[in-house]
Motif scaffolding. Structure first.
Motif, short mmCIF file in Angstrom:
data_model
loop_
_atom_site.label_atom_id
_atom_site.label_comp_id
_atom_site.label_asym_id
_atom_site.label_seq_id
_atom_site.Cartn_x
_atom_site.Cartn_y
_atom_site.Cartn_z
N ARG A 95 151.79 -59.01 -14.38
CA ARG A 95 150.44 -58.73 -13.72
C ARG A 95 149.32 -58.69 -14.70
O ARG A 95 148.41 -59.19 -14.55
CB ARG A 95 150.76 -57.31 -13.09
N ASP A 96 149.50 -58.06 -15.93
CA ASP A 96 148.69 -58.12 -16.85
C ASP A 96 148.25 -59.45 -17.39
O ASP A 96 147.12 -60.04 -17.49
CB ASP A 96 149.03 -57.18 -18.34
N TYR A 97 149.29 -60.21 -17.71
CA TYR A 97 149.22 -61.62 -18.09
C TYR A 97 148.46 -62.64 -17.11
O TYR A 97 147.56 -63.22 -17.36
CB TYR A 97 150.51 -62.42 -18.60
N TYR A 98 149.11 -62.46 -16.11
CA TYR A 98 148.25 -63.55 -14.94
C TYR A 98 147.00 -63.07 -14.13
O TYR A 98 146.68 -63.22 -13.38
CB TYR A 98 149.35 -63.71 -13.88
N ASP A 99 146.49 -61.78 -14.51
CA ASP A 99 145.24 -61.23 -13.91
C ASP A 99 143.97 -62.01 -14.43
O ASP A 99 143.77 -62.38 -15.58
CB ASP A 99 145.05 -59.68 -14.58
N PRO A 100 143.33 -62.59 -13.35
CA PRO A 100 142.41 -63.52 -13.76
C PRO A 100 140.97 -62.89 -14.48
O PRO A 100 140.10 -63.57 -15.14
CB PRO A 100 141.94 -64.24 -12.51
N GLU A 101 140.88 -61.55 -14.15
CA GLU A 101 139.49 -60.89 -14.76
C GLU A 101 139.23 -61.02 -16.19
O GLU A 101 138.23 -61.49 -16.60
CB GLU A 101 139.45 -59.67 -14.24
N PRO A 102 140.36 -60.85 -17.10
CA PRO A 102 140.05 -60.88 -18.63
C PRO A 102 139.63 -62.50 -18.70
O PRO A 102 138.87 -62.60 -19.79
CB PRO A 102 141.36 -60.40 -19.27
N VAL A 103 140.33 -63.32 -18.28
CA VAL A 103 140.05 -64.61 -18.54
C VAL A 103 138.72 -64.99 -18.14
O VAL A 103 137.98 -65.73 -19.10
CB VAL A 103 141.06 -65.72 -17.73
N GLN A 104 138.17 -64.61 -16.93
CA GLN A 104 137.10 -64.81 -16.72
C GLN A 104 135.71 -64.28 -17.40
O GLN A 104 134.88 -64.75 -17.69
CB GLN A 104 136.63 -64.35 -15.19
N ALA A 105 136.30 -62.92 -17.94
CA ALA A 105 135.24 -62.22 -18.77
C ALA A 105 135.28 -63.11 -20.19
O ALA A 105 134.22 -63.34 -21.00
CB ALA A 105 135.77 -60.86 -19.08
N GLN A 106 136.35 -63.54 -20.59
CA GLN A 106 136.32 -64.53 -21.94
C GLN A 106 135.54 -65.75 -21.61
O GLN A 106 134.82 -66.28 -22.79
CB GLN A 106 137.61 -64.75 -22.24
N LEU A 107 135.72 -66.41 -20.54
CA LEU A 107 134.93 -67.63 -20.41
C LEU A 107 133.30 -67.40 -20.35
O LEU A 107 132.55 -68.06 -20.86
CB LEU A 107 135.17 -68.23 -18.69
N ALA A 108 132.93 -66.18 -19.82
CA ALA A 108 131.34 -65.80 -19.70
C ALA A 108 131.18 -65.50 -21.25
O ALA A 108 129.98 -66.01 -21.49
CB ALA A 108 131.45 -64.45 -18.94
N GLU A 109 131.95 -64.66 -22.06
CA GLU A 109 131.67 -64.48 -23.39
C GLU A 109 131.61 -65.81 -24.15
O GLU A 109 130.60 -66.01 -25.03
CB GLU A 109 132.69 -63.51 -24.00
N LEU A 110 132.46 -66.77 -23.65
CA LEU A 110 132.41 -68.15 -24.51
C LEU A 110 130.95 -68.78 -24.27
O LEU A 110 130.34 -69.36 -24.84
CB LEU A 110 133.47 -69.06 -24.01
N GLU A 111 130.50 -68.66 -23.01
CA GLU A 111 129.35 -69.39 -22.35
C GLU A 111 128.08 -68.80 -23.14
O GLU A 111 127.30 -69.53 -23.51
CB GLU A 111 129.19 -69.30 -20.89
N ARG A 112 128.39 -67.33 -23.33
CA ARG A 112 127.38 -66.63 -23.85
C ARG A 112 127.23 -67.24 -25.48
O ARG A 112 125.98 -67.32 -25.91
CB ARG A 112 127.51 -65.16 -23.68
N ALA A 113 128.30 -67.26 -26.26
CA ALA A 113 128.22 -67.76 -27.49
C ALA A 113 127.69 -69.14 -27.61
O ALA A 113 127.08 -69.35 -28.60
CB ALA A 113 129.73 -67.58 -28.03
N ARG A 114 128.02 -70.08 -26.71
CA ARG A 114 127.43 -71.35 -26.88
C ARG A 114 125.86 -71.27 -26.51
O ARG A 114 125.27 -71.90 -27.25
CB ARG A 114 128.14 -72.28 -25.82
N ALA A 115 125.44 -70.47 -25.47
CA ALA A 115 123.98 -70.46 -25.18
C ALA A 115 123.27 -70.04 -26.60
O ALA A 115 122.24 -70.43 -26.90
CB ALA A 115 123.81 -69.57 -23.96
#
Length: 87
Positions: A31-51
């Motif tokens: 459940r923890d590994y396949y939870d999409p919320e942390p991955v989506q948060a990482q994507l947002a942080e990655l986009e912020r770092a690029r911006a």
């Protein structure tokens, strides 16, 4: 007959208990590994770092591909779980 079977298999009760606990731990880890919320948060942080210019485009694309693959894996897992009736 049921009482006899329970009596004869009683020595296996600790093993059944350990198997049950391991199953619950595996379910929680999945459940923890396949939870999409942390991955989506990482994507947002990655986009912020690029911006903000903290990450190069090549590294951004590599990490983004990895995170998107995790999201795909998460969706496939959730579909499999749904097809099994949430078991």
């Amino acid at each position: 007959m049921g009482v006899l079977v329970q009596f004869l298999t009683f020595p296996l009760a600790p093993v059944r208990g350990v198997v049950w606990v391991v199953d619950k731990v595996v379910e929680a880890a999945e459940r923890d590994y396949y939870d999409p919320e942390p991955v989506q948060a990482q994507l947002a942080e990655l986009e912020r770092a690029r911006a903000e210019g903290h990450i190069e485009e090549e590294e951004f694309e590599r990490q983004e591909d990895e995170l998107l693959a995790r999201l795909e894996e998460s969706k496939a897992y959730q579909l499999r779980r749904g097809a099994q009736g949430g078991a």
